[in-house]
Design a protein around this motif. Structure first.
Motif: not given
Length: 144
Positions: A42-57
């Motif tokens: 089993s493999l766990n990843l935390s967090p699963t989301l990375c958020i940038a301010i603008h698309q492409g950054q």
């Protein structure tokens, strides 16, 4: 003559019963024996989301990865960002990894046996953004 026919019919029935029993045992072996041989990981990843301010950054996130296996072995954690292993472990059944990730696109993390290309488990860090990239050119000044 009738006695020999009866004897051969019993032999055929005994043979059928033996074959049926053998096939049943083989099916039981396949459903339980092989599963025990396979490595359940089993493999766990935390967090699963990375958020940038603008698309492409680029986005920046501190990730934590944990894994467990049913068998002792040599395992390595890989990322789609590089060919070299992020970390390897020897003769263990579990491990952890933590690092800051900088990414513009999704990053896939893979657990593999050391020296093997077979992926045991994988998880994806998805990159998202708050504002979509503006395709219209901005002027350097505004009237109002």
């Amino acid at each position: 003559m009738k006695l020999s026919n009866l004897h051969s019919k019993k032999s055929i029935l005994s043979l059928r019963t033996l074959v049926t029993l053998a096939l049943s045992l083989f099916n039981v072996f396949l459903s339980t024996g092989v599963m025990a041989i396979e490595n359940e990981a089993s493999l766990n990843l935390s967090p699963t989301l990375c958020i940038a301010i603008h698309q492409g950054q680029q986005c920046y996130v501190d990730i934590k990865i944990g894994w467990k296996s049913t068998q002792h072995g040599q395992y390595c954690l890989f990322s789609s960002q590089q060919a070299k292993a992020l970390k390897c472990w020897k003769q263990v059944t579990q491990g952890t990894y933590a690092q800051e990730i900088v990414a513009k696109s999704n990053v896939k993390f893979m657990l593999r046996h050391n020296g093997s290309d077979v992926v045991l488990r994988s998880k994806v860090l998805e990159v998202a953004w708050v504002y979509k990239k503006n395709t219209r050119a901005r002027s350097s000044w505004r009237m109002f």
